[in-house]
Structures are given as structure tokens and as C-alpha cells.
Scaffold this motif. Structure first.
Motif, short mmCIF file in Angstrom:
data_model
loop_
_atom_site.label_atom_id
_atom_site.label_comp_id
_atom_site.label_asym_id
_atom_site.label_seq_id
_atom_site.Cartn_x
_atom_site.Cartn_y
_atom_site.Cartn_z
N THR A 71 15.37 -15.18 20.25
CA THR A 71 15.23 -15.55 21.67
C THR A 71 13.67 -16.19 21.84
OG1 THR A 71 14.31 -13.43 22.47
CG2 THR A 71 16.57 -13.40 22.40
N ILE A 111 20.46 -10.59 26.26
CA ILE A 111 21.20 -11.95 26.02
C ILE A 111 22.95 -11.98 26.35
CG2 ILE A 111 19.51 -12.91 24.32
CD1 ILE A 111 21.26 -11.76 22.20
N LEU A 113 24.90 -9.76 24.64
CA LEU A 113 25.52 -9.63 23.56
C LEU A 113 26.00 -8.00 23.64
CD1 LEU A 113 26.48 -10.10 20.42
CD2 LEU A 113 24.28 -8.98 19.83
N LEU A 148 27.26 -15.35 24.70
CA LEU A 148 25.78 -14.84 25.16
C LEU A 148 25.51 -15.52 26.50
CD1 LEU A 148 24.06 -15.28 21.83
CD2 LEU A 148 25.08 -13.35 22.51
#
Length: 213
Positions: A71, A111, A113, A148
Motif C-alpha cells: 500500500t 484495503i 481484504l 480490494l
């Protein structure tokens, strides 16, 4: 005569998992961190209490060539702003003080996930920082398909880097700059227009030394 290549060779997600399994019976070894290249920082790190944290090293199953999710932190973050990072953060009571729970929670918060896509494999040694953290890197395979959704308050961008690129020591540069009137050394890993350095590059270097060197 054809020779069969060892199952842990190559840079697929499964080859990575087998490398982790081969190291699984060994001790994690000594702590890594900012002090590895700068031994005098031992005293700086020891002088202050460290907050426990965890990051997820997400190895994405992309067939023969796995990749790693990274990231870009937003510029207004209090620490490590604008830097490339793994998903992660402080280990909170809600995580039952377990690094794996913290890493998965932070990856979901930062994110989007979902934990159901992540197969946990193990850990790396603790990484100690001069910014006050004791970080446990958690290793996980990420199985597609997945979506994501970066949290705009924390993450400016999400991208993937080939595992083979990150595990090539030729891409690891040892650089230095002056900090508090002393020359400080650290690793950098440039990737296109991304500049990976500091803690993230240090953890990647630890991953290389642990599994590939």
C-alpha cells in the motif's frame, strides 16, 4: 535424464509456502530492525517502551509468478506518511493480543481484504523500529478472486509487486542519510515509480534472508 526441480524452487505461491514450511521447525532467531544496519540504535530502541504491532505480508497466488500486495500510505498519516507499507497496525485488545488476528483485521480495515481469502503460513522474527514499534510480520497466501477497497483515510493506493523482484538481492540497495548528526543506513527497493524503503524494505530484506539467501 530429466531431473525434477525441488518443490520449493520458483516463485509461485505454493513454492513460497513450501519454503516457509521448510523453515517452520527452526527458531525465528534474533530480532531484526533498524538496529541491524546501525548497531548503536540498540540503545535508542531499548530506551523507550515499544508498542506491539503486526503487518500482513500478502503473497498473492498468481500462478507461476506470485506477487505481493503493498500500500501507499496517505500523506496525512501521523507516522510513516506517504510511504509504501504492508497492511498492518497496532495489536489491540480486540485482537486478543494475537498478531495474526491484528494483521487480518488491519488488512480488512485498510484495503478491504477479507480474511476468508487468506491462508496463514507463519511469521517472521520481530522487527523493531526507532519510531516505537515491535512489529510481527505475518505471512499469508491470498487466493483470488478477491476485491480490494482501500480506506481513503489511510491508503492512497494499493499495488502488487512480483515476489521474484522483491526476493532478488540485486534490487536491494543499502543507502544512508544523516539523522541526528550521524550517518544512518537503511535498505531501499525502487520499483518503477514506487520507492520502497525504511521499515517495509527492512522487512522485505528479512524475508529474503530468512527464506531465500
Amino acid at each position: 535424464m530429466n531431473q525434477t526441480k525441488p518443490l520449493h524452487e520458483g516463485f509461485s505461491a505454493r513454492a513460497f509456502a513450501r519454503r516457509v514450511a521448510l523453515k517452520g521447525s527452526e527458531t525465528l532467531g534474533e530480532d531484526h530492525g533498524d538496529h541491524r544496519l546501525n548497531p548503536d540504535l540498540d540503545a535508542v530502541i531499548a530506551a523507550n517502551p515499544l508498542r506491539d504491532a503486526a503487518v500482513l505480508i500478502p503473497i498473492v497466488d498468481r500462478g507461476d509468478e506470485a506477487s505481493v500486495i503493498l500500500t501507499l500510505r496517505t500523506v496525512h498519516m501521523r507516522k510513516h506518511s506517504g510511504q509504501v507499507a504492508f497492511p498492518g497496525g497496532a495489536i489491540d485488545p480486540e485482537d486478543d493480543y494475537e498478531p495474526e488476528k491484528a494483521a487480518l483485521r488491519e488488512a480488512h480495515e485498510e484495503i478491504g481484504l477479507e480474511g476468508r481469502h487468506v491462508e496463514l503460513l507463519g511469521r517472521l522474527p520481530r522487527y523493531l523500529t526507532t519510531t516505537g514499534y515491535s512489529i510481527i510480520p505475518v505471512l499469508g497466501l491470498v487466493h483470488p478472486p478477491f476485491d480490494l477497497t482501500p480506506n481513503p483515510d489511510e491508503v492512497a493506493d494499493v499495488f502488487e509487486v512480483p515476489l521474484s523482484f522483491l526476493m532478488n538481492p540485486a534490487n536491494h540497495r543499502r543507502e544512508s542519510r544523516m539523522w541526528q548528526d550521524k550517518e544512518r543506513f537503511y535498505y531501499t527497493i525502487p520499483f518503477g515509480d514506487r520507492f520502497i524503503w525504511g521499515v517495509t524494505a527492512g522487512i522485505i530484506r528479512t524475508l529474503y534472508e530468512r527464506l531465500y539467501s
